[in-house]
Design a protein around this motif. Structure first.
Motif, PDB file in Angstrom:
ATOM      1  N   ILE A  39       0.818  -1.309  -0.095  1.00  0.00           N
ATOM      2  CA  ILE A  39       0.085  -0.135  -0.104  1.00  0.00           C
ATOM      3  C   ILE A  39       1.075   0.948   0.141  1.00  0.00           C
ATOM      4  N   VAL A  40       0.773   1.928  -1.102  1.00  0.00           N
ATOM      5  CA  VAL A  40       1.823   3.312  -1.186  1.00  0.00           C
ATOM      6  C   VAL A  40       0.916   4.483  -1.126  1.00  0.00           C
ATOM      7  N   GLY A  41       1.745   5.514  -0.633  1.00  0.00           N
ATOM      8  CA  GLY A  41       0.962   6.702  -0.730  1.00  0.00           C
ATOM      9  C   GLY A  41       1.884   7.808   0.116  1.00  0.00           C
ATOM     10  N   GLU A  42       1.473   9.195  -0.006  1.00  0.00           N
ATOM     11  CA  GLU A  42       2.241  10.189   0.832  1.00  0.00           C
ATOM     12  C   GLU A  42       1.580   9.887   2.368  1.00  0.00           C
ATOM     13  N   MET A 207       1.168 -11.003   3.337  1.00  0.00           N
ATOM     14  CA  MET A 207       1.672  -9.689   3.949  1.00  0.00           C
ATOM     15  C   MET A 207       1.077  -8.362   3.217  1.00  0.00           C
ATOM     16  N   ILE A 208       0.973  -7.383   4.155  1.00  0.00           N
ATOM     17  CA  ILE A 208       0.545  -6.275   3.542  1.00  0.00           C
ATOM     18  C   ILE A 208       1.480  -5.002   3.886  1.00  0.00           C
ATOM     19  N   LEU A 209       2.185  -4.572   3.111  1.00  0.00           N
ATOM     20  CA  LEU A 209       3.412  -3.711   3.181  1.00  0.00           C
ATOM     21  C   LEU A 209       2.928  -2.305   3.012  1.00  0.00           C
ATOM     22  N   VAL A 210       3.078  -1.534   4.048  1.00  0.00           N
ATOM     23  CA  VAL A 210       2.636  -0.125   3.876  1.00  0.00           C
ATOM     24  C   VAL A 210       3.924   0.774   3.661  1.00  0.00           C
ATOM     25  N   THR A 211       4.110   1.727   2.691  1.00  0.00           N
ATOM     26  CA  THR A 211       5.073   2.167   2.720  1.00  0.00           C
ATOM     27  C   THR A 211       5.073   3.608   1.622  1.00  0.00           C
ATOM     28  N   HIS A 212       6.069   4.317   1.771  1.00  0.00           N
ATOM     29  CA  HIS A 212       5.870   5.571   0.841  1.00  0.00           C
ATOM     30  C   HIS A 212       7.109   5.383  -0.192  1.00  0.00           C
ATOM     31  N   ASP A 213       7.710   4.322   0.040  1.00  0.00           N
ATOM     32  CA  ASP A 213       8.865   4.121  -0.778  1.00  0.00           C
ATOM     33  C   ASP A 213       8.781   3.073  -2.073  1.00  0.00           C
ATOM     34  N   GLY A 215      10.389   2.022  -4.306  1.00  0.00           N
ATOM     35  CA  GLY A 215      11.303   1.028  -4.484  1.00  0.00           C
ATOM     36  C   GLY A 215      11.232  -0.067  -3.618  1.00  0.00           C
ATOM     37  N   VAL A 216      10.875  -0.043  -2.466  1.00  0.00           N
ATOM     38  CA  VAL A 216      10.753  -1.187  -1.623  1.00  0.00           C
ATOM     39  C   VAL A 216       9.558  -2.070  -2.065  1.00  0.00           C
ATOM     40  N   VAL A 217       8.470  -1.378  -2.621  1.00  0.00           N
ATOM     41  CA  VAL A 217       7.460  -1.797  -3.143  1.00  0.00           C
ATOM     42  C   VAL A 217       7.727  -2.603  -4.355  1.00  0.00           C
ATOM     43  N   ALA A 218       8.571  -2.213  -5.134  1.00  0.00           N
ATOM     44  CA  ALA A 218       8.946  -2.908  -6.447  1.00  0.00           C
ATOM     45  C   ALA A 218       9.562  -4.164  -6.098  1.00  0.00           C
TER      46      ALA A 218
END
Lengths: 324, 330
Positions: A39-42, A207-213, A215-218
Motif C-alpha cells: 500500500i503506497v501513498g504520501e 503480507m500487507i506492506l505499507v510504505t511510501h517507498d 523502490g521497496v514495493v517494487a
C-alpha cells in the motif's frame, strides 16, 4: 482464489473540533492467501489508518463503517474483545518506529514470551525456548544474551528484528508491516527486507506492506495499491503497475523519486501543492487540484474506480496511455 | 577503511573550505572516548556541492557540526576562505559565523515553537544589527518570497501551523538571511515525503545558483545525493572510504563499502533483479574500532594486511580516490 481478507466499502473518519476528518473513504480490497500487497501513498493518504483500522486498532474518536471479513468472519460485527482474539495468531503488525514500539522498561525476553503465553498457552519454559528460536531466526547474534537486554541497549536494526520476531511469534496468517524499514539505514533495510521475504515463504504468510517507498514495493510485492486522500486511486499487479501506470498521481509520485539509474544533476519533477483537506472533501477527483492533466470535468465530477480486463484498477477520467 | 591521506585535496584550485586531519572525540565515560571523526581531510571548491554519505553513527553529522566549531574539534584545522577558524576564538570566531550556516534534519523542532515566522527569520538579522526594523522587515518578506512562501500568509504564524516541508523552507530562509558563503545541510530532506523532498531539493539548487552558495550536503540517501551533488565523500566509522564524482562513484564504486551501500538501494522497478552484494551485520562500536581498515570486519575481501595497516587514499581514476588495499576492479 482463497480469500483471506476482504474489505468492502470500508471508511474511517475521526471526530475533530473542525468537523469529521475522513481518513479512509470507501475502500474495497481483497487479499488472497499467500499474497504480498503493497500500500503506497504520501503521509496523510490514509494508508496507516487503513491497516490499523483493519486490525481494530483505532481510538474511540474513530468511526469505522463498511465491512471487514477475515477468513470469512465479519470482524466488523464482532466486539472489540472478540477481535482481540485474532491478534497475534490471525493478524499481527510490525509498527513503523522500532524505537518506540517496544516497552523500554521490560526485557526483550519478557516482551517476546508474552504473546506465546497469552495466545498459544505455552508454559514459561516452552515460551522461553521458542523465543530463543525466534531470535535466532531473525538473526540476532547471541539470542540468550539478547533475551535479558532492554530495548535501549540495542541498535535500531536489532530492535526492528525484535519487533519482527514478536509479530511472527504466533505465526499469524496475515502480517501488516507499516513502514518497517523507514527508520533504518539502507544496508540494514536491505537485510530486514530480505528477512521478511524469507519468513513470508517459510510460514506461508500473507503480507500487507505499507510504505511510501516505491523502490521497496517494487522488490517485495505481488500487487500494489496506491492511495491518495483516503481512497484507492490505482491498483494492479506490481509489474503491470510499474510498466503501465494509468493514474497521473502514481506517475507524478514515481517521477519525483531521485533514482540511482539516472544521471546526476538533473532537476527533480515535483508534485505541486498539497494533499486536500480531509475535513472538506472535493466534489471532483481528489487529485485534480495538483494534476497537470486535470480538466473541468475532473474538478466537477468524481471519477469511478475502473477495472480493466487484466484486473488493473484506476480512478481517472483521462488515464495515461488512454483507457483500455 | 581508514581513509587517512590527503591525496584527494585540490589545494592549488583555491578551495573555499579546507579541512585537514580533523578529529572530534566525545567522552563515553571516565576512561574511554569515542572518536566520531578520526582524522578526516577534505576540501570544498567554490560553487561545489559536496555530499557526505554513510550509515547512522559514521560521524557525518559530527563532521558537519565540527566545521562550524560546534563543538570545537580536538585536532586538525578548518580553513575557511583562507582563515583557519580553529585558531580563532571570542569575537574573531563570532565574526566568521555568519559565513557558515546550517540547515537541520528535523525542521519543525529546529524552529522556536513560540516565535512567529517573521521573528524566526528576523532573529539573525537583529543579532547582527543588519539595518533598521523597517529595512529588516522588507528583507524578511523578500527571504520568504525567495523560498516560495507568501509573506502575507505566513509572517504571523508559528511553526506548528506548518507542514514539515514548509518548516524546511522557513529554515532555509533563516539560513540564507545573513548571506552565507557555505551552507551545511544535515539530512535536510530525510524527514520529508518523496513529493515534498523533490520540492526542497530543487529549492536548495535554486538558492545555490542564485546566491552563489557552496553546499555541504549530509545524507544517508544515496539516490538523493546523486541528484544534488558534484562530489561525494563516503564515510565509515569516522574515516573516509572513497571520494569521487557521483557519476563515477555510482558507476564504478572502488570501495567494497560504497559498492554494498549502492547495491542496497532499492530500485523502483520490479524488472530489475535484486543485487546480491550485501554487507552483513551492523557497524562495530566506534568506541573500540577495528585495527587497520575499519571496515574489514564486514568486508569479504579483507586480508591480513587490512588488520595491520591502515589504507591510505589512492587515486584510481581522475578525481576518484579510495582508501582500500584491495579496491574493487571493474
Amino acid at each position: 482464489m482463497n480469500q483471506l481478507l476482504k474489505l468492502s466499502d470500508f471508511s474511517v473518519s475521526f471526530t475533530t473540533p473542525r468537523g469529521d476528518l475522513h481518513a479512509v473513504r470507501g475502500v474495497d480490497l481483497s487479499v488472497a492467501k499467500g499474497e504480498s500487497i503493497g500500500i503506497v501513498g504520501e503521509s496523510g493518504s490514509g494508508k496507516t489508518v487503513l491497516s490499523r483500522a483493519t486490525m481494530g486498532l483505532m481510538p474511540s474518536t474513530a468511526t469505522c463503517t463498511g465491512s471487514v471479513e477475515f477468513n470469512g468472519v465479519p470482524l466488523s460485527d464482532l466486539s472489540h474483545a472478540e477481535v482481540r482474539n485474532y491478534w497475534g495468531t490471525g493478524m499481527a503488525m510490525i509498527f513503523q518506529d522500532p524505537l518506540t514500539s517496544l516497552n523500554p522498561v521490560r526485557r526483550i525476553g519478557s516482551q517476546l514470551m508474552e504473546g506465546l503465553i497469552v495466545r498459544l498457552g505455552m508454559s514459561k519454559d516452552q515460551a522461553r525456548a521458542r523465543s530463543v528460536e525466534l531470535l535466532e531466526r531473525v538473526r540476532i547474534p547471541d539470542p540468550y544474551a539478547a533475551m535479558k537486554k532492554y530495548p535501549g541497549e540495542l541498535s535500531g536494526g536489532m530492535r526492528q528484528r525484535i519487533v519482527i520476531a514478536i509479530a511472527i511469534a504466533c505465526t499469524p496468517e496475515l502480517l501488516f508491516a507499516d513502514e518497517p524499514t523507514t527508520a533504518l539505514d539502507v544496508t540494514v533495510q536491505a537485510q530486514v527486507l530480505e528477512l521478511l521475504a524469507e519468513l513470508r515463504q517459510e510460514f506461508n504468510m500473507t503480507m500487507i506492506l505499507v510504505t511510501h517507498d516505491l523502490g521497496v514495493v517494487a522488490g517485495q510485492t505481488d500487487r500494489v495499491v496506491v492511495m491518495y486522500a483516503g481512497e484507492i486511486v490505482e491498483a494492479a499487479a506490481t509489474k503491470d503497475l510499474f510498466a503501465n501506470m494509468k493514474m497521473p498521481y502514481t506517475e507524478a509520485l514515481m517521477k519525483s523519486i531521485p533514482r540511482l539509474d539516472q544521471s546526476s544533476g538533473q532537476r527533480l519533477r515535483v508534485i505541486t501543492g498539497r494533499l486536500p483537506d480531509p475535513t472538506t472533501p472535493e466534489p471532483g477527483c481528489s487529485f485534480a487540484p495538483r494534476c497537470e492533466y486535470a480538466t473541468d470535468k475532473c474538478r466537477a465530477e468524481k471519477p469511478p474506480l475502473v477495472t480493466t480486463q487484466t484486473g488493473h484498477q484506476y480512478r481517472c477520467f483521462f488515464p495515461i496511455g488512454g483507457s483500455l | 577503511m581508514a581513509g587517512s591521506g590527503k591525496l584527494h585535496l585540490r589545494l592549488d584550485s583555491d578551495p573555499l573550505l579546507i579541512v585537514q586531519d580533523l578529529v572530534v572525540q566525545y567522552k563515553v565515560n571516565r576512561k574511554s572516548f569515542v572518536s566520531a571523526v578520526a582524522g578526516i581531510s577534505f576540501d570544498v571548491l567554490r560553487g561545489e556541492t559536496l555530499a557526505i554519505v554513510g550509515e547512522s553513527g559514521c560521524g557525518k553529522s559530527t563532521l558537519g557540526k565540527a566545521i562550524m566549531q560546534l563543538p570545537r574539534p580536538l585536532g586538525g584545522t578548518v580553513v575557511l576562505d583562507g582563515v583557519d577558524i580553529t585558531a580563532l576564538d571570542g569575537n574573531d570566531l563570532r565574526d566568521v559565523r555568519p559565513k557558515v550556516q546550517m540547515i537541520f534534519q528535523d525542521a519543525i523542532s529546529s524552529l522556536d515553537p513560540r516565535l512567529q515566522v517573521k521573528n524566526i527569520i528576523d532573529e539573525p538579522l537583529k543579532v547582527w544589527k543588519k539595518g533598521t526594523a523597517a529595512e529588516r522587515s522588507i528583507k524578511v518578506d523578500n527571504l520568504l518570497n525567495s523560498v516560495g512562501l507568501d509573506p502575507v500568509v505566513v509572517r504571523d504564524r508559528r511553526p506548528y501551523e506548518f507542514s514539515g516541508g514548509q518548516c524546511q523552507r522557513i529554515s532555509i530562509a533563516r539560513a540564507i538571511a545573513l548571506d552565507p558563503v557555505l551552507l551545511v545541510c544535515d539530512e535536510p530532506v530525510s524527514a520529508l515525503d518523496v513529493s515534498i523532498q523533490a520540492q526542497i531539493l530543487n529549492l536548495l539548487q535554486d538558492m545555490k545558483e542564485k546566491l552563489g552558495l557552496t553546499l555541504i550536503f549530509i545524507s544517508h540517501d544515496l539516490a538523493v545525493v546523486k541528484a544534488v551533488s558534484t562530489r561525494v565523500l563516503v564515510m565509515y566509522l569516522g574515516k573516509i572510504c572513497e571520494v569521487a564524482t557521483p557519476d563515477d562513484l555510482y558507476a564504478h564504486p572502488a570501495h567494497h563499502y560504497s559498492r554494498a551501500l549502492i547495491a542496497a538501494v532499492p530500485i523502483p522497478d520490479p524488472e530489475v533483479g535484486v543485487d546480491k552484494i550485501r554487507v552483513t551485520g551492523e557497524p562495530p562500536s566506534p568506541v573500540n574500532p577495528p585495527s587497520g581498515c575499519r571496515f574489514r570486519t564486514r568486508c569479504e575481501s579483507a586480508s591480513q594486511r587490512c588488520a595491520t595497516e591502515e589504507p591510505q587514499l589512492q587515486e584510481v581514476g581522475l578525481g576518484h580516490f579510495v582508501a582500500c588495499h584491495h579496491p574493487v576492479t571493474n
